[in-house]
Design an enzyme around this catalytic site. Structure first.
Site, PDB file in Angstrom:
ATOM      1  N   ASP D  87      40.989  31.767  42.936  1.00 29.01           N
ATOM      2  CA  ASP D  87      41.897  32.752  43.524  1.00 29.01           C
ATOM      3  C   ASP D  87      41.088  34.027  43.689  1.00 29.01           C
ATOM      4  O   ASP D  87      40.771  34.686  42.699  1.00 29.01           O
ATOM      5  CB  ASP D  87      43.099  32.995  42.610  1.00 29.01           C
ATOM      6  N   TRP D 112      37.665  32.031  33.899  1.00 20.19           N
ATOM      7  CA  TRP D 112      38.592  30.916  33.848  1.00 20.19           C
ATOM      8  C   TRP D 112      37.842  29.675  34.311  1.00 20.19           C
ATOM      9  O   TRP D 112      36.741  29.782  34.844  1.00 20.19           O
ATOM     10  CB  TRP D 112      39.859  31.206  34.647  1.00 20.19           C
ATOM     11  N   ASP D 131      34.089  36.045  37.726  1.00 25.37           N
ATOM     12  CA  ASP D 131      34.258  37.167  38.655  1.00 25.37           C
ATOM     13  C   ASP D 131      33.015  38.048  38.637  1.00 25.37           C
ATOM     14  O   ASP D 131      32.357  38.185  37.596  1.00 25.37           O
ATOM     15  CB  ASP D 131      35.481  38.009  38.260  1.00 25.37           C
ATOM     16  N   ASN D 162      44.165  31.779  37.069  1.00 23.26           N
ATOM     17  CA  ASN D 162      43.273  32.447  38.013  1.00 23.26           C
ATOM     18  C   ASN D 162      43.815  33.743  38.619  1.00 23.26           C
ATOM     19  O   ASN D 162      43.195  34.302  39.523  1.00 23.26           O
ATOM     20  CB  ASN D 162      42.785  31.470  39.091  1.00 23.26           C
ATOM     21  N   ASP D 163      44.944  34.252  38.144  1.00 19.41           N
ATOM     22  CA  ASP D 163      45.413  35.561  38.609  1.00 19.41           C
ATOM     23  C   ASP D 163      44.878  36.712  37.759  1.00 19.41           C
ATOM     24  O   ASP D 163      45.015  37.878  38.125  1.00 19.41           O
ATOM     25  CB  ASP D 163      46.948  35.628  38.584  1.00 19.41           C
TER      26      ASP D 163
END
Lengths: 403, 186, 403, 186
Positions: D87, D112, D131, D162-163
């Site tokens: 995401d 994640w 990230d 994934n948020d």
């Protein structure tokens, strides 16, 4: 004095302007009318428009039909759902959060920022705005919040206006409790393995845990007491949506799983679980399973649920697909009677929709539907008719006033 | 080369300002002028009456394209007559109005100015494009982002330059949207 | 140890996975191939892909064909014009500014920010990034800068890498001079009635003034000396574009007016003005006037000019319209020989274009063209052929490396 | 109700993690695990060789829609096989690569994870979606914004959620883009 000076200059300019016009042969006839003193006109010429004072708009009481919608990763934009127009702007980014107090006089945002935009000192605040002026009245220091994309359940308020609960993740998890009257954090409670906030009717909240249970935190301003339920869902096979719904007046919750099972609960230090039911069975369809190729109507999206507590209806954003499509855009909204566990209505949306919310009134409720493209649709929640289509550049997070 | 009428009027206006005030103090003087204008008593609004009459036709060969095509009905559109030299988001699309800042923002006491023709009375008006400041930019629909340039000048003629963030003297100088208030007749 | 533990677990999982497959009747044939040990396959099975280290990209020397383009009101995005791909991101908002050093090893941004996003303490900086790492290496404090939308001429660097000049407006006007070696503001010079920066070949810059003259500021690190030219253009009837061009190596400038008159000048304490010429006459058309209904091909846009100094060509973004359309999008780029005052080429653009820039090389120069919709087109500056079309969400401000 | 094969494999994996580490310390352990994996020596890359072979067909009734339609050629597309639960904006579209952060950003040491099937060797891999942090969000083209959810879990199961902005332990926690590095076979 300034005004009279201005008046004098205006007069001079007027004369000169008309003088010019009267000399212009191309306008002979038109000029004649004006230069002859206007006698050929039925009415005398209107006086020129007066100078205007710059002022600032204020808002009336927060209407049932307003919604705050995340836009452009910089703000929540306040929309009037009847007119489809903007009423104001409340700053907040994609990682920030917004909640409206029950009496609608305050808007709170939980925000994280860096002193130099993407670097420098990080600061976290609960910001308090008054609704009539959208004025930032207070910034309450917070411990570092959880940073996640659009999670309404990371900031919740108690219905009595006393408490704000803010979810933290560092990555250890916890909740900051803010006394909104004193405007300060009075307690930070660890909630290991648990996340999100579902407020009770009074002085407490529950969080969902990775083992399928609830952690319940009672706090009346003095001592925090934490209890834990047994597991009631299997997070490995069919987890409960983060965007599950709670009525903050009553502490009643509707926990909905990826497959579409609804677990009703009344939250407190000792939550009471109701009989689970299936969104699909309530629509006279087979229960949906967890098969990665098992086609069914399933709930999904960024904000896939809205519990209209006055009508006791659950609005669910539905799409067709197999399991693991819980983030997929919906094509229909299915409206359920929460008591009877019965499908009342299927609303076909004008396009793939990421998020929904419904205005809290029972008279002519509006359904707000946000497309991934940033387009906002407003529909009648009764007829399903589209009343407004707005190129709003909105993201998938809508907040409407709730009891 | 023929200088069009309305341009000449405007030039006289701006030249007048330029020649009578030392350049160093020009902006200060201008600020006072515009800020002061906000304190004018509002005359009874004759606008509804004016609009009930037929619009005054635009002289076809002395008006700019903007003037010829402007309307006096909907102030939330880029072609509203006062918006002949605006660059920005219309505050009327953001919870404000044509001379009203949206809630939570602050009007700048100084501004750039334009000279626009009102089709409903045929008169030219000086318009103060006062920015509303102190909040992140309004996320209006794209049709409320206007960029017109009648008599618009470069930044070295700041009083008629519309790319400047006109948020001087406000608590925060961040830009939210732009208004178009009548200052007086040109 | 961790690695070997992992290896062991991998092996187990593999076995179990294949075991499952072999029990699955639906895959009898396929399973046979795998379960029989792969002997039916021509090659032995490849070993599994190895675990990967996370790393950070670095950039080679700044290419002629790269451009930094304002995007989304949060950054300048570095594009590779040959591939049409993104190479990196340099933060800067709509009101900020960016310049590349002559040797291309540094990127500077002049920025203004508030400690709390849209409120709090305002800070202004000249930020220094090194090109290979796009790392923010220094933040040099500045007096409050002029805040305006996309004005490249509000920040300029000297070709020798010694000075940065930043335009201020409070609303009194002035210029901050930064010694880039010492990384501090060494002087702020008042430039009453004047604005923008056009650097000289050495130790100084000129600004355009509201009365049609130039103010010239000589500064070698010790004393600033200011001179003023006579008016050479009439700002009331036909002002010079802010986006006029200068060659910072030679201090030669091309001042272009709204109607399309080009005033060449060599800037210094005593600027030398060349013979003015008309963009339209150089294209065998009548000179364009200032009539509000006088149709002509005219220059205009947000960034309507690029002087390619190596080829000595002026690229001008042109549209048809009357006077006061100096901000209108262009539909063609007209390419001029700056010495001969002669139109060499007309490039038809794929759509209305707000801004242009050209790569500095003479071999295969690229023309970057930005549409108001945010689309980026890359064309051959020789043939006018479109080589890349990118949904880049870019705004009207492009910076390419220049000598 | 039949639990599909790949889900069962994954569940075992996540259950293993969950049951062998006290939940309170889970994330700390997980961080070490993922951060440590970055220090694995890189084996000679066999990928070109693997891709020269025909892809291993996906078992048609046990694979997710993502797995069935995934490709192993272009890592800057949402349907690249490793992106089964990503995401965010792909760093490969931003000046980085599938496990490389763009210049000026910093990889998060924790992340994640997803479990995705590589169509070129038929194997399931654990993917760390690390990230890249410390710079404003990459303004890539819209086709580089992906949101897939195979085996993706809510935030109360953070390791597969994934948020979350996975920028813990970096100098600044602002989000720029997301990578998808191989941790090992599932």
């Amino acid at each position: 004095m300034l005004a009279s000076t201005r008046r004098g200059r205006k007069g001079m300019k007027n004369m000169r302007r008309f003088g010019h016009r009267c000399q212009n042969k191309a306008f002979a006839f038109f000029a004649f009318l004006l230069c002859s003193g206007g006698s050929a006109l039925a009415a005398p010429p209107a006086p020129p428009q007066a100078a205007e004072t710059s002022d600032v708009a204020t808002l009336p009481h927060f209407s049932d039909h307003w919604a705050l919608i995340a836009t452009n990763n910089v703000a929540f934009t306040l929309y009037d759902g009847d007119k489809g127009t903007i009423l104001g702007t409340v700053p907040a980014k994609m990682i920030d959060n917004l909640a409206i107090s029950s009496d609608r006089t305050k808007i709170y945002t939980a925000v994280s920022m860096w002193s130099r935009e993407d670097h420098g000192t990080r600061e976290d605040f609960l910001q308090e705005y008054d609704t009539p002026h959208l004025a930032l009245e207070h910034e309450i220091d917070l411990p570092p919040r959880a940073l996640a994309v659009f999670k309404q359940q990371n900031l919740e308020l108690s219905a009595d206006g006393q408490w704000a609960y803010i979810f933290n993740m560092s990555p250890a998890t916890g909740v900051s409790i803010v006394n909104l009257h004193d405007r300060k954090v009075v307690r930070t409670v660890d909630t290991p393995g648990c996340a999100l906030i579902f407020p009770w009717a009074h002085n407490g909240f529950s969080s969902l845990c990775g083992n399928g249970s609830l952690t319940n935190v009672a706090f009346d301003g003095k001592k925090a007491q934490v209890t834990q339920t047994k597991s009631f869902f299997d997070a490995d096979t069919d987890p409960v949506f983060e965007q599950s719904q709670v009525n903050r007046r009553t502490g009643q919750a509707l926990f909905v799983t990826y497959t579409g099972m609804v677990y009703p609960a009344t939250l407190s230090a000792q939550p009471v679980l109701g009989q689970p039911w299936s969104l699909q069975e309530a629509a006279s369809q087979p229960k949906a399973g967890t098969g990665v190729q098992e086609l069914a109507w399933r709930p999904g999206g960024k904000q896939p649920f809205f519990w209209h507590t006055a009508d006791n209806r659950l609005y669910a954003l539905m799409h067709t697909g197999p399991y693991w499509t819980h983030k997929q855009d919906g094509t229909e909204v299915w409206v359920y009677d929460v008591v009877q566990h019965r499908l009342l209505q299927r609303i076909v949306l004008p396009g793939p929709t990421a998020s929904i919310a419904v205005s809290p009134d029972t008279k002519h409720p509006l359904l707000f539907a946000v497309q991934p493209s940033g387009k906002l649709f407003i529909l009648s929640a009764e007829s399903g008719e589209v009343t407004k289509t707005i190129e709003a550049r909105v993201a998938g997070f809508l907040v409407v006033p709730t009891p | 080369m023929r200088v069009p009428l309305f341009d000449r009027v405007t030039e006289t206006f701006t030249r007048h300002l330029a020649s009578h005030s030392p350049r160093r103090q020009f902006l200060g003087w201008f600020s006072t002028f515009v800020a002061g204008s906000g304190a004018f008593p509002l005359l009874p609004v004759q606008r509804a009456q004016a609009e009930s009459r037929a619009s005054v036709p635009v002289p076809p060969n002395t008006a700019s394209d903007f003037d010829r095509l402007a309307q006096s009905v909907d102030p939330t559109k880029c072609n509203y007559w006062r918006h002949c030299a605006i660059d920005g988001v219309l505050c009327g699309c953001c919870g404000g109005g044509v001379h009203t800042c949206p809630p939570g923002t602050q009007p700048s006491p100084v501004s750039w100015i334009g000279t626009c023709r009102n089709p409903s009375d045929g008169r030219q008006y000086v318009i103060a494009y006062r920015d509303c400041c102190g909040r992140t930019t309004c996320a209006s629909t794209p049709d409320c982002h206007c960029n017109t340039a009648d008599r618009e000048m470069p930044i070295y003629r700041p009083q008629t330059s519309n790319d400047i963030i006109w948020c001087f003297g406000t608590t925060s100088t961040t830009y939210h949207c732009s208004t178009a208030a009548i200052v007086g007749q040109a």
